[in-house]
Design an enzyme around this catalytic site. Structure first.
Site: not given
Length: 329
Positions: A113, A254, A284
């Site tokens: 990520c 993020h 996500n």
């Protein structure tokens, strides 16, 4: 050294939506539980014939069109992803061919990520070295291909998407990358991983039957690390530039969990209107979250030319970091 700025931005998400109510019919969960724990309402899912390179190409084309240049004008191409089309050739090669970017070199960057955050730093330093004029950094992931939709702890979290940023030299020394802070901590490697498929555990009937080619996560361990490390990275980065959260125009983290983002913003003393959260619409998307959130910030008028913006991310590995930019357009 020349400063490096972000000069164009393009994004793509597939049209199909997977909502919390859809997931209620698939696993033992509820819209209320997902929303309370994660902040997610829906996520975009790629069609069966769409791969990571396909979404990357779409996002790249938007960025190139925004800047008014051709792919042949690029010097380098970075594809940040944990879901490449295949192990080799690299997804960067596939994207280069599709775009017709004949003069570029490039590679895939894998940092989970944090991939796009790291890619922004690499792209900026290629420009700042004076050896590159136009570097396209793409973050693209088809997370739906490595998610077990019978595992309610992970299937609610992820979506598919892509985003691209063009990085070029800045004519104004006040614009562009100011500073960055990245780090990795391999002691957290077991907390979030896809166990099988590599040289340690190659594919076999056994690994497929045990669902070892899907994301496996210790949610509590990841959450605790992310809450602590995202704040610490931002705090240290700002402190060494004699700044605090009050000096920042926009915080773009993020998009893994609404609670992680809010905890970071609160500890930095940043008001909600300066914090970009769009996880409710995309989930996500791993490498695509930062460009998608940036696009929404620009579109909504919450990120404007001259604003200071902090990017922050935490990912599997563990990987972590933050970077400080002055927005250039």
């Amino acid at each position: 050294m020349p400063k490096a700025k972000i000069s164009a931005l393009g994004c793509y998400v597939p049209p199909r939506l997977l909502t919390n109510f859809d997931l209620e019919k698939m696993v033992d969960t509820s819209n209320e539980w997902i929303l309370e724990r994660t902040g997610i309402v829906e996520r975009h899912i790629a069609a069966p014939d769409v791969a990571t390179s396909d979404m990357a190409v779409e996002a790249a084309r938007v960025a190139l069109a925004q800047r008014g240049i051709e792919a042949s004008d690029l010097d380098a191409l970075l594809v940040c992803t944990v879901t490449p089309d295949m192990y080799f050739p690299s997804t960067a090669c596939l994207v280069q061919h599709r775009l017709g970017a004949k003069k570029v070199w490039g590679f895939d960057l894998i940092a989970a990520c944090s991939s796009f955050l790291y890619g922004m730093g690499v792209g900026a330093h290629l420009v700042m070295a004076g050896t590159h004029k136009k570097v396209l950094v793409i973050g693209a992931d088809t997370m739906s291909r490595i998610i077990d939709y019978t595992d309610r702890s992970t299937c609610i979290l992820f979506g598919d998407g892509a985003g691209a940023m063009l990085i070029e030299p800045s004519e104004d020394d006040n614009n562009g990358l100011i500073d960055f802070l990245y780090e990795i901590d391999g002691s957290g490697g077991d907390a979030l991983k896809m166990p099988a498929g590599g040289s340690r555990m190659p594919p076999s009937h056994d690994t497929v039957e045990k669902k070892l080619h899907y994301v496996h996560q210790d949610g509590q361990a990841v959450f605790k690390y992310a809450v602590r490390k995202m704040y610490e990275a931002c705090r240290e980065l700002l402190a060494r530039n004699n700044m605090s959260g009050k000096d920042i125009g926009c915080l773009i983290c993020h998009q893994a969990n609404r609670r992680i983002i809010q905890a970071t913003a609160d500890r930095l003393g940043m008001p909600p209107e300066k914090v970009i959260i769009n996880i409710d619409r995309y989930g996500n998307t791993t490498s695509a979250t930062l460009p998608l959130a940036t696009r929404d910030a620009v579109t909504e008028g919450r990120l404007k030319k001259g604003d200071l913006v902090v990017y922050a991310a935490v990912g599997a590995g563990f990987t972590a970091g933050a970077s400080l930019w002055r927005w250039a357009y």
